[in-house]
Design a protein around this motif. Structure first.
Motif, mmCIF file in Angstrom:
data_model
loop_
_atom_site.group_PDB
_atom_site.id
_atom_site.type_symbol
_atom_site.label_atom_id
_atom_site.label_comp_id
_atom_site.label_asym_id
_atom_site.label_seq_id
_atom_site.Cartn_x
_atom_site.Cartn_y
_atom_site.Cartn_z
ATOM 1 N N ARG A 352 35.756 29.412 45.739
ATOM 2 C CA ARG A 352 36.092 30.514 46.645
ATOM 3 C C ARG A 352 35.682 30.192 48.078
ATOM 4 O O ARG A 352 36.379 30.574 49.033
ATOM 5 N N ARG A 358 39.980 27.000 46.056
ATOM 6 C CA ARG A 358 40.382 28.248 45.414
ATOM 7 C C ARG A 358 39.677 28.397 44.075
ATOM 8 O O ARG A 358 39.368 27.411 43.410
ATOM 9 N N SER A 359 39.436 29.628 43.720
ATOM 10 C CA SER A 359 38.823 29.970 42.435
ATOM 11 C C SER A 359 39.873 30.640 41.562
ATOM 12 O O SER A 359 40.410 31.694 41.919
ATOM 13 N N ASP A 389 34.488 36.549 43.906
ATOM 14 C CA ASP A 389 34.486 35.110 43.611
ATOM 15 C C ASP A 389 35.771 34.635 42.953
ATOM 16 O O ASP A 389 35.811 33.540 42.389
ATOM 17 N N ASP A 391 40.009 34.094 43.463
ATOM 18 C CA ASP A 391 41.202 34.059 44.316
ATOM 19 C C ASP A 391 42.467 34.394 43.544
ATOM 20 O O ASP A 391 43.347 35.099 44.041
ATOM 21 N N PHE A 392 42.570 33.837 42.324
ATOM 22 C CA PHE A 392 43.783 34.004 41.527
ATOM 23 C C PHE A 392 43.404 34.307 40.084
ATOM 24 O O PHE A 392 42.464 33.717 39.540
ATOM 25 N N ASN A 401 47.759 36.900 42.933
ATOM 26 C CA ASN A 401 47.096 36.381 44.127
ATOM 27 C C ASN A 401 46.243 37.492 44.736
ATOM 28 O O ASN A 401 46.764 38.484 45.239
ATOM 29 N N LEU A 402 44.926 37.323 44.683
ATOM 30 C CA LEU A 402 44.013 38.341 45.185
ATOM 31 C C LEU A 402 43.547 38.049 46.601
ATOM 32 O O LEU A 402 42.792 38.846 47.177
ATOM 33 N N ASN A 403 43.986 36.939 47.178
ATOM 34 C CA ASN A 403 43.564 36.568 48.525
ATOM 35 C C ASN A 403 44.043 37.574 49.555
ATOM 36 O O ASN A 403 45.252 37.837 49.682
ATOM 37 N N GLY A 404 43.110 38.125 50.297
ATOM 38 C CA GLY A 404 43.469 39.037 51.367
ATOM 39 C C GLY A 404 44.064 40.350 50.906
ATOM 40 O O GLY A 404 44.561 41.136 51.734
ATOM 41 N N ARG A 410 45.288 44.477 44.901
ATOM 42 C CA ARG A 410 44.737 43.655 43.823
ATOM 43 C C ARG A 410 45.096 44.246 42.465
ATOM 44 O O ARG A 410 45.510 43.532 41.543
#
Length: 437
Positions: A352, A358-359, A389, A391-392, A401-404, A410
């Protein structure tokens, strides 16, 4: 207790005599349990370095474990922890729950430590003093050094905290060129054994192959990859043969690692690093000839200092359950403790935070009775990986995709990768949760 004869008759092992090494006290297998002292802590490593001959003999002599305390890193699916032969006053502490120790945990005879691998390193350094360490090694080389072979784990740290060391010189432990070695002179007792190393395989199935196909899109040429063991990593290794310049930094590596090398997918100038190798007999043999491979202690492989220095680090970990906030349960199933967190928290946080990294958390979308994507983790579950912690989240139905993404975004992304028959229920549950936020 150690017998007077064992204290006063330091017979040399054949290996020591041949190489003119310092005299260690040679003992037979049936004598090993006598080294365990009531109240003293005995450290027993796990994975492919598990000293099976020692444990077999120990559990055959219940009186020798009276008041004993054993600290072990036995790993589920690799090492089976049998406690039936343990004295009623004996106690075992470990990092992983196993099906066979559930009742022992309830009785207080098994203590499960909720620590990641990096956390266990700190625990060893700050809170543990070992009376007897049992270590399995190769025969000594010409310089008198014995290789830890395919399993280093926590041994470098433990040896610094240990008063006595019993070495099982196993004819079947390969000498890995890049693995940590121990001077023969460090051993107090030596027992020569001929014990097969545990074989491990986790054949992929249709669902894990589908999950892995979705993960592949997140792994680019030149990245550093952690994937561990299990059905998903097995399938993933097979699907990455067309990648180039991959670098491996993982807690465990298996047969798929060498298959990547044969396919030309690895950066052969990079010191591919792990703390454990576990797989087929052929894998152990070939790993002994793989020069671009290091097997180091968890104090190195899982340390924040090491991991923070790796750019484009991609961590792939499995979960039993993920809720709509992105919290991940890796340890409990239906309220029952079935495993431990291992190195997943260390690697997930590193992925992360890594520049360009990426995690990734992978899991099937359903289990036998319901959805593995849940509105919230229940009171019977634990949070192994926090929502910050990850990202995906990847299932056989796609990539969330949980980024941003906001809290609501989410949840929407996670519902989209749940099994279709549960999505409406999850959406309704989320609306109720959202109304309280």
């Amino acid at each position: 207790m150690t017998s007077p004869a064992m204290r006063t008759v330091p017979n040399e092992t054949p290996a020591a005599a041949m190489l003119n090494l310092p005299r260690a006290r040679s003992i037979e297998a049936h004598q090993m349990p006598q080294l365990v002292q009531a109240g003293g802590l005995v450290y027993v490593p796990g994975s492919s370095g598990a000293p099976q001959e020692f444990m077999t003999e120990l559990l055959r002599e219940p009186t020798c474990t009276e008041g004993a305390r054993i600290l072990t890193t036995y790993v589920p699916s690799i090492n089976r922890l049998e406690l039936q032969g343990l004295h009623a006053t004996g106690e075992v502490t470990g990092l992983f729950m196993q099906p066979g120790v559930t009742q022992a945990q309830r009785d207080g005879r098994f203590r499960a430590l909720p620590l990641s691998y990096s956390g266990f390193v700190r625990h060893l350094n700050e809170h543990v003093d070992v009376d007897l360490t049992v270590v399995q090694v190769s025969a000594p080389d010409a310089q008198g050094n014995c290789s830890l072979g395919p399993a280093v784990e926590f041994m470098p740290v433990v040896l610094n905290k240990s008063r006595r060391v019993l070495a099982l010189i196993n004819r079947q432990t390969p000498r890995i060129p890049g693995a940590v070695s121990i001077p023969y002179s460090r051993f107090d007792y030596v027992c020569e054994v001929d014990t097969p190393l545990p074989n491990y395989s986790a054949p992929a199935d249709a669902i894990t192959e589908a999950i892995s196909r979705n993960i592949v899109s997140l792994i680019e040429d030149g990245c550093t990859l952690q994937a561990g063991l299990g059905k998903v990593p097995t399938a993933l290794m097979q699907l990455l043969h067309d990648r180039r310049r991959l670098r491996m930094h993982s807690g465990m590596l298996s047969d798929g690692f060498l298959e990547l090398a044969k396919a030309g997918a690895l950066d052969m100038s990079y010191p591919h690093t792990t703390c454990v190798l576990v797989g087929s007999q052929r894998f152990y043999e070939q790993a002994a000839e793989f020069e671009s491979l290091r097997v180091l202690g968890c104090d190195v492989t899982h340390s924040a200092a090491t991991l923070n220095a790796i750019d484009r680090f991609v961590a792939v970990n499995s979960a039993l359950e993920v809720d709509l906030f992105g919290q991940c349960n890796l340890e409990h199933a239906n309220g029952m403790a079935v495993s431990g967190c291992g190195g997943a928290p260390d690697f997930a946080r590193a992925g992360r935070m890594s520049v360009g990294g990426r995690s990734i958390v992978a899991l099937p979308s359903r289990h036998k009775t319901g959805s593995r994507i849940t509105p919230q983790l229940s009171e019977h579950s634990v949070v192994t990986l926090s929502r910050i912690d990850v990202d995906f989240v990847v299932t056989e139905h796609g990539v969330a995709n949980l980024n941003g993404a906001s809290v609501h975004e989410r949840a929407e992304a996670l519902i989209s990768v749940a099994a279709p028959e549960f999505r409406d229920t999850l959406l309704a549950s989320w609306r109720g949760i959202a109304a309280r936020l």
